[in-house]
Write an enzyme that holds these catalytic residues in place. Structure first.
Site, mmCIF file in Angstrom:
data_model
loop_
_atom_site.group_PDB
_atom_site.id
_atom_site.type_symbol
_atom_site.label_atom_id
_atom_site.label_comp_id
_atom_site.label_asym_id
_atom_site.label_seq_id
_atom_site.Cartn_x
_atom_site.Cartn_y
_atom_site.Cartn_z
ATOM 1 N N CYS A 74 40.850 103.001 37.157
ATOM 2 C CA CYS A 74 39.930 103.932 37.906
ATOM 3 C C CYS A 74 38.442 103.633 37.671
ATOM 4 O O CYS A 74 37.978 103.579 36.437
ATOM 5 C CB CYS A 74 40.041 105.515 37.545
ATOM 6 S SG CYS A 74 38.991 106.566 38.482
ATOM 7 N N CYS A 199 35.876 106.531 45.316
ATOM 8 C CA CYS A 199 36.772 106.161 44.485
ATOM 9 C C CYS A 199 36.085 104.842 44.150
ATOM 10 O O CYS A 199 35.705 104.020 45.090
ATOM 11 C CB CYS A 199 38.077 105.817 45.310
ATOM 12 S SG CYS A 199 39.303 104.674 44.639
#
Length: 260
Positions: A74, A199
């Site tokens: 991530c 994101c």
């Protein structure tokens, strides 16, 4: 059990962070992690991260999606946990940590965190008209569209996320638009199974897809997500995108203690 936690966000992508140097957190309790990420019954977050010790590194990053399952890299989470490590006094303004996809350098300047991402092989980018599929630490589908603000992102993303090709392993779906010189994007994240405000690995995927689409060999691409602006710099040597850096804000929101 009681746990001290720290809530961070990077362009609206929010995370629960826990210092797990003593390895006291029950990391195999996926239902607990899902509960902590629940926005109604828990703390609320797109994901949860554990900061652990790692030999030769400032720390180790262990990342879980909001569904409670350990996941791939991530990018925004990596930027937030770097800021967290500095907050704890574990790291300085520059350092290195290990994650599931390998080592990552980071640089912190005030609330801006720059994170070095993995190299990406352009020959591995699949293209179908305006669509690209690539791995930037997590798997991403990038679709160039128009008027993405009006897009029913859940319905459109489900056509890709749950089709015969991607339904088993899952894939993050990014819709992007180039409008008046600006690059806009929206992301549907697997594991969250909803749209997120930003994101990190998706932003890298969009930037590199844009570079591939426009034959760019080097530069910095700024991208506007619903949660704020991120920048991706890169160089391309042959078919390999290298020296890929993701840059943007990472901020502490609040701290607390929760009993479970």
């Amino acid at each position: 059990m009681q746990f001290d936690f720290f809530k961070y966000q990077g362009t609206g992508n929010d995370f629960v962070l826990i210092n797990n140097h003593k390895l006291s957190f029950p990391k195999d309790n996926h239902s607990l992690i899902k509960h902590l990420c629940d926005r109604r019954f828990g703390i609320g977050a797109d994901g949860l991260m554990l900061l652990e010790a790692a030999e030769g590194m400032d720390f180790k990053m262990v990342y879980y999606n909001a569904d409670g399952n350990e996941s791939t890299m991530c990018g925004n989470g990596g930027r937030c946990i770097s800021a967290f490590a500095k907050y704890l006094g574990i790291a300085e303004n520059k350092g290195k940590f290990i994650a599931v996809d390998g080592e990552h350098d980071f640089i912190i300047e005030d609330d801006i965190v720059k994170l070095k991402m993995i190299d990406v092989n352009a020959s591995g980018i699949l293209q179908d008209s305006n669509d690209y599929v690539l791995f930037t630490g997590s798997p991403h589908y990038v679709s160039f569209r128009t008027e993405i603000e009006q897009l029913n992102i859940i319905d459109e993303a489900h056509k890709i996320r749950y089709n015969d090709i991607y339904s088993k392993e899952g894939i993050n779906v990014n819709f992007t638009e180039v409008n008046a010189g600006k690059i806009l994007m929206r992301t549907y994240e697997r594991g969250v199974e909803d749209e997120t405000l930003s994101c990190g690995t998706g932003t890298v995927a969009v930037a590199l897809s844009f570079a591939e689409k426009n034959n760019l060999e080097k530069g910095t691409v700024e991208i506007q997500t619903p949660g704020g602006k991120l920048a991706v710099s890169f160089s391309k040597h042959g078919s390999i995108f290298t020296d890929v850096w993701l840059e943007g804000p990472a901020k502490l929101v609040f701290t607390g203690t929760i009993e479970v």
